[in-house]
Design a protein around this motif. Sequence first.
Motif, PDB file in Angstrom:
ATOM      1  N   ALA A  52      -6.533 -19.628  11.488  1.00 37.59           N
ATOM      2  CA  ALA A  52      -5.839 -20.057  10.272  1.00 37.59           C
ATOM      3  C   ALA A  52      -6.466 -19.425   9.037  1.00 37.59           C
ATOM      4  CB  ALA A  52      -5.889 -21.584  10.166  1.00 37.59           C
ATOM      5  N   GLU A  53      -7.790 -19.180   9.089  1.00 41.97           N
ATOM      6  CA  GLU A  53      -8.489 -18.580   7.954  1.00 41.97           C
ATOM      7  C   GLU A  53      -8.023 -17.151   7.682  1.00 41.97           C
ATOM      8  OE1 GLU A  53      -9.938 -20.123  10.436  1.00 41.97           O
ATOM      9  OE2 GLU A  53     -10.686 -21.963   9.494  1.00 41.97           O
ATOM     10  N   LYS A  54      -7.588 -16.478   8.722  1.00 40.82           N
ATOM     11  CA  LYS A  54      -7.178 -15.079   8.574  1.00 40.82           C
ATOM     12  C   LYS A  54      -5.657 -14.915   8.510  1.00 40.82           C
ATOM     13  CE  LYS A  54     -11.253 -13.067  10.823  1.00 40.82           C
ATOM     14  NZ  LYS A  54     -11.732 -12.182  11.918  1.00 40.82           N
ATOM     15  N   PHE A  55      -4.946 -16.064   8.370  1.00 44.23           N
ATOM     16  CA  PHE A  55      -3.484 -15.992   8.399  1.00 44.23           C
ATOM     17  C   PHE A  55      -2.940 -15.060   7.326  1.00 44.23           C
ATOM     18  CE2 PHE A  55       0.737 -17.230   7.084  1.00 44.23           C
ATOM     19  CZ  PHE A  55       1.410 -17.358   8.283  1.00 44.23           C
ATOM     20  N   GLU A  56      -3.421 -15.192   6.088  1.00 46.42           N
ATOM     21  CA  GLU A  56      -2.871 -14.402   4.994  1.00 46.42           C
ATOM     22  C   GLU A  56      -3.099 -12.905   5.215  1.00 46.42           C
ATOM     23  OE1 GLU A  56      -0.929 -15.399   2.671  1.00 46.42           O
ATOM     24  OE2 GLU A  56      -1.064 -17.483   3.314  1.00 46.42           O
ATOM     25  N   GLU A  57      -4.279 -12.559   5.686  1.00 49.28           N
ATOM     26  CA  GLU A  57      -4.575 -11.145   5.961  1.00 49.28           C
ATOM     27  C   GLU A  57      -3.667 -10.600   7.046  1.00 49.28           C
ATOM     28  OE1 GLU A  57      -8.270  -8.451   7.765  1.00 49.28           O
ATOM     29  OE2 GLU A  57      -8.660 -10.477   7.001  1.00 49.28           O
ATOM     30  N   SER A  58      -3.486 -11.403   8.136  1.00 51.42           N
ATOM     31  CA  SER A  58      -2.620 -10.967   9.232  1.00 51.42           C
ATOM     32  C   SER A  58      -1.164 -10.917   8.802  1.00 51.42           C
ATOM     33  CB  SER A  58      -2.788 -11.910  10.433  1.00 51.42           C
ATOM     34  OG  SER A  58      -4.116 -11.910  10.888  1.00 51.42           O
ATOM     35  N   TYR A  59      -0.771 -11.869   7.967  1.00 47.11           N
ATOM     36  CA  TYR A  59       0.610 -11.892   7.494  1.00 47.11           C
ATOM     37  C   TYR A  59       0.925 -10.630   6.686  1.00 47.11           C
ATOM     38  CZ  TYR A  59       4.871 -13.224   5.087  1.00 47.11           C
ATOM     39  OH  TYR A  59       6.152 -13.227   4.593  1.00 47.11           O
ATOM     40  N   GLU A  60       0.013 -10.231   5.790  1.00 52.59           N
ATOM     41  CA  GLU A  60       0.255  -9.027   5.003  1.00 52.59           C
ATOM     42  C   GLU A  60       0.374  -7.799   5.912  1.00 52.59           C
ATOM     43  OE1 GLU A  60      -1.808  -6.184   1.600  1.00 52.59           O
ATOM     44  OE2 GLU A  60      -2.492  -8.261   1.809  1.00 52.59           O
ATOM     45  N   ASP A  72       7.615  -0.987   6.950  1.00 52.23           N
ATOM     46  CA  ASP A  72       7.104   0.390   7.001  1.00 52.23           C
ATOM     47  C   ASP A  72       6.399   0.788   5.702  1.00 52.23           C
ATOM     48  OD1 ASP A  72       7.916   0.997   9.613  1.00 52.23           O
ATOM     49  OD2 ASP A  72       9.963   1.398   8.931  1.00 52.23           O
ATOM     50  N   ARG A  73       5.521  -0.094   5.240  1.00 55.59           N
ATOM     51  CA  ARG A  73       4.694   0.200   4.068  1.00 55.59           C
ATOM     52  C   ARG A  73       3.229  -0.035   4.436  1.00 55.59           C
ATOM     53  NH1 ARG A  73       8.761   2.016   2.826  1.00 55.59           N
ATOM     54  NH2 ARG A  73       9.900   1.944   0.826  1.00 55.59           N
ATOM     55  N   PRO A  74       2.634   0.881   5.221  1.00 51.39           N
ATOM     56  CA  PRO A  74       1.241   0.672   5.664  1.00 51.39           C
ATOM     57  C   PRO A  74       0.264   0.687   4.490  1.00 51.39           C
ATOM     58  CG  PRO A  74       1.968   2.905   6.164  1.00 51.39           C
ATOM     59  CD  PRO A  74       3.187   2.149   5.706  1.00 51.39           C
ATOM     60  N   GLN A  75      -0.820  -0.027   4.666  1.00 51.09           N
ATOM     61  CA  GLN A  75      -1.837  -0.098   3.613  1.00 51.09           C
ATOM     62  C   GLN A  75      -2.519   1.247   3.421  1.00 51.09           C
ATOM     63  OE1 GLN A  75      -4.781  -3.096   4.316  1.00 51.09           O
ATOM     64  NE2 GLN A  75      -5.767  -2.837   2.336  1.00 51.09           N
ATOM     65  N   HIS A  76      -2.751   1.945   4.517  1.00 50.85           N
ATOM     66  CA  HIS A  76      -3.432   3.233   4.467  1.00 50.85           C
ATOM     67  C   HIS A  76      -2.442   4.343   4.830  1.00 50.85           C
ATOM     68  CE1 HIS A  76      -7.187   1.072   4.082  1.00 50.85           C
ATOM     69  NE2 HIS A  76      -6.870   0.369   5.156  1.00 50.85           N
ATOM     70  N   VAL A  77      -2.175   5.213   3.875  1.00 47.76           N
ATOM     71  CA  VAL A  77      -1.214   6.301   4.054  1.00 47.76           C
ATOM     72  C   VAL A  77      -1.969   7.618   4.193  1.00 47.76           C
ATOM     73  CG1 VAL A  77       0.752   7.502   3.050  1.00 47.76           C
ATOM     74  CG2 VAL A  77       0.468   5.047   2.686  1.00 47.76           C
ATOM     75  N   LYS A  78      -1.568   8.398   5.174  1.00 50.94           N
ATOM     76  CA  LYS A  78      -2.221   9.686   5.387  1.00 50.94           C
ATOM     77  C   LYS A  78      -2.028  10.581   4.157  1.00 50.94           C
ATOM     78  CE  LYS A  78      -1.825  11.643   9.420  1.00 50.94           C
ATOM     79  NZ  LYS A  78      -1.321  12.400  10.583  1.00 50.94           N
ATOM     80  N   PRO A  79      -3.107  11.117   3.587  1.00 53.49           N
ATOM     81  CA  PRO A  79      -2.975  11.982   2.407  1.00 53.49           C
ATOM     82  C   PRO A  79      -2.211  13.261   2.730  1.00 53.49           C
ATOM     83  CG  PRO A  79      -5.265  11.286   2.742  1.00 53.49           C
ATOM     84  CD  PRO A  79      -4.508  10.917   3.977  1.00 53.49           C
ATOM     85  N   LYS A  80      -1.660  13.856   1.692  1.00 54.73           N
ATOM     86  CA  LYS A  80      -0.969  15.130   1.852  1.00 54.73           C
ATOM     87  C   LYS A  80      -1.954  16.184   2.348  1.00 54.73           C
ATOM     88  CE  LYS A  80       1.520  18.655  -0.793  1.00 54.73           C
ATOM     89  NZ  LYS A  80       1.981  19.049  -2.151  1.00 54.73           N
ATOM     90  N   LEU A  81      -1.508  16.996   3.284  1.00 53.14           N
ATOM     91  CA  LEU A  81      -2.364  18.042   3.835  1.00 53.14           C
ATOM     92  C   LEU A  81      -2.563  19.143   2.809  1.00 53.14           C
ATOM     93  CD1 LEU A  81      -3.854  19.005   6.393  1.00 53.14           C
ATOM     94  CD2 LEU A  81      -1.772  20.239   7.033  1.00 53.14           C
ATOM     95  N   GLY A  82      -3.816  19.366   2.443  1.00 57.08           N
ATOM     96  CA  GLY A  82      -4.134  20.409   1.482  1.00 57.08           C
ATOM     97  C   GLY A  82      -4.585  21.685   2.153  1.00 57.08           C
ATOM     98  N   ALA A  83      -5.154  22.560   1.343  1.00 58.11           N
ATOM     99  CA  ALA A  83      -5.632  23.845   1.847  1.00 58.11           C
ATOM    100  C   ALA A  83      -7.138  23.773   2.060  1.00 58.11           C
ATOM    101  CB  ALA A  83      -5.294  24.961   0.854  1.00 58.11           C
ATOM    102  N   VAL A  84      -7.605  24.457   3.077  1.00 57.41           N
ATOM    103  CA  VAL A  84      -9.044  24.533   3.322  1.00 57.41           C
ATOM    104  C   VAL A  84      -9.688  25.283   2.159  1.00 57.41           C
ATOM    105  CG1 VAL A  84     -10.846  25.389   4.869  1.00 57.41           C
ATOM    106  CG2 VAL A  84      -8.675  24.556   5.809  1.00 57.41           C
TER     107      VAL A  84
END
Length: 484
Positions: A139-147, A155-167
Motif C-alpha cells: 500500500a505504501e508504494k501504491f502511488e508510485e506503482s500507479y504512476e 505510452d508516456r514512459p518516465q525515461h525516454v531514450k535520447p535522440k541518437l547523436g554523432a560520435v
Amino acid sequence: MTETLAPPPVRAFTSYSWSSPTHEAWVIHLASRLREDGVDVILDKWDLKPGHDAYQFMESMVTDKTVTKVMMICDKNYVEKANNRAGGVGTESQIISPELYGAAAQDKYAALMTDEDEDGNAHVPVFYKGRIYFDFRSAEKFEESYEQLLRWLIDRPQHVKPKLGAVPVSILQAAPAATGTQSRARRADEAIRNGSGNAAGLIREYGDNLRAELQALAPQENDAEPYDDTILNATASMRPYLRQFADLVATAVRFNEDARVWDRILAIHEQLGSLMYRDPEVTRWNSHQFDAYKLIAHEAFLTTVALTLEEERFDLALATLTRPYLVREHDGGNRPATSDFTVFRQYVESLEHRKRRLKLNRLSIEGDMLRENHPSGSIPSFESLMQADFVLYIRACGSQASGNWYPYSLVYASNRFSPFPVFARSESLSYFKKLAPVLGTTDAAAFKAFTVALNASERGSRLFQHQGLPITYLANAEYVGVID
C-alpha cells in the motif's frame, strides 16, 4: 482557425478474478481512478450487461483491435485459475497466452501483482513468467506503482531514450586507449572522487606505471624513415596516455581538497620531465633522441595549468607554478638541483629539421600540433590551452625564471578579438586579487604597467618571427580591477 481533434482515449481491458468482495472493490477503485485520468477502462462490472455471453465478451475484449492494453490483475486465485485453465480467467488465459507469444504487440499485456506466496514471491501465471510486472503488493508504494501503470497505459514512459547523436570527432580520431595504465588510472580516479585516504598512494602507483609505459614507447629510429617522422609517430603513440592523465588531473582539480593528492599529480610531471634527459647509464645518444618526451612533457604541463585555470583553482595553479621540480640528476655543475616550471618548455630539434625538410612555411609547428590534438570537445580545449600558455608566458617574463616560456599556441591568438576569460573576469578587483599571485604580480596598476612594458619590449615584439602578440589586449590590462 482549424481545431485540433484530441486522439481517442486509450482502451484497456481488465482481466481479474472475483476472489473476494474486498478484491473486487480494489479492482473497481483502480479502474475508476484510471478512467478519471483519461483511460477508457473496460470492466465486466460496467460493460457486461445481463443476458450477454460472458465468454464471448472476454474473447472480444482480448482480440478487439481497439483495445490497445490488457491488464491482468494477479492474485493467488487468478494465478491458480489461469494455470489450471479454470473458469472465466482460464478462458481469458487461453486467449491471452498465444497472443502474448504470437504476432501481437509485446507491449499490449501487463500483469499487476496484488499479493505474494509464502516465500515472498509475487503470484504470476506460468505463461507470463520472466516478464515485467507492476507491483501493487504494498500500500505504501501504491502511488508510485500507479504512476508507472498509467504511463504504460498511455505510452508516456518516465525515461525516454535520447535522440541518437554523432560520435565525437575527438573519439573517432583518437588513438587506441592507454590500456597499460587503465586500471591504475581508474582506481586513482575513484579514490579522488570518494575522498579516500589512499588516493595519493594510488596516484603514485599510476605515475610509476605511466613512466614505464611511456619509456617503452621510446622512438626507434631506422634508415627507412626520416627521424622527424619517427619522433612524431612515437609522440602519437604516447598521446592516449596523455589524454588519460588529463582526465585524472581534471578529476583532481574538480573534486580534491587534499594537498598530498595535488603533490602527487605534480610529481608525475617530474617523472615525465625526467624522460627528457638521458639516464646516466646511457652512453650513446643523439641530440634529438628525447624530442618525443619533450613534446609530451610540455603538453602535459600545459594541460594541467589549463585545467586549474578553467576551474578557477588558482591555489592549485600557484602550487604548480611555484614548485621546484626535480627532473634530472644533479651533474655536479654549478646549478641548482631543481628547476622551475620553464624546464617543461624545451627546444625540439626534430621539428626544426622537419620544417626545413618539408619546406613548411609555418610560424609554429608546436602550435599547429597543439591545435590539431585538441579539437572541439577535448579536455582541455585548445582555447584553455592558449589561456594557460599566455599565463605561463606572463609569469615567466615577470619573474626570475631560470628559462624562457615560449607560448607556441598563441600563434593562433594574434588576431584574437577578446581577452582570455580569466583576464576578462579580472575587471572585478576581487577576482583579480585571486589571480594575481599566479601571474606573479601584486596589484592591478603594477600588472597594467608590466604588460604595457612587455608589449613594447623586444621580448614581446620578437614573438612569432617579429609578428608580435597583442599582450595588453589579451590581458585586458586597461580594465583590470576597475570594478570594486
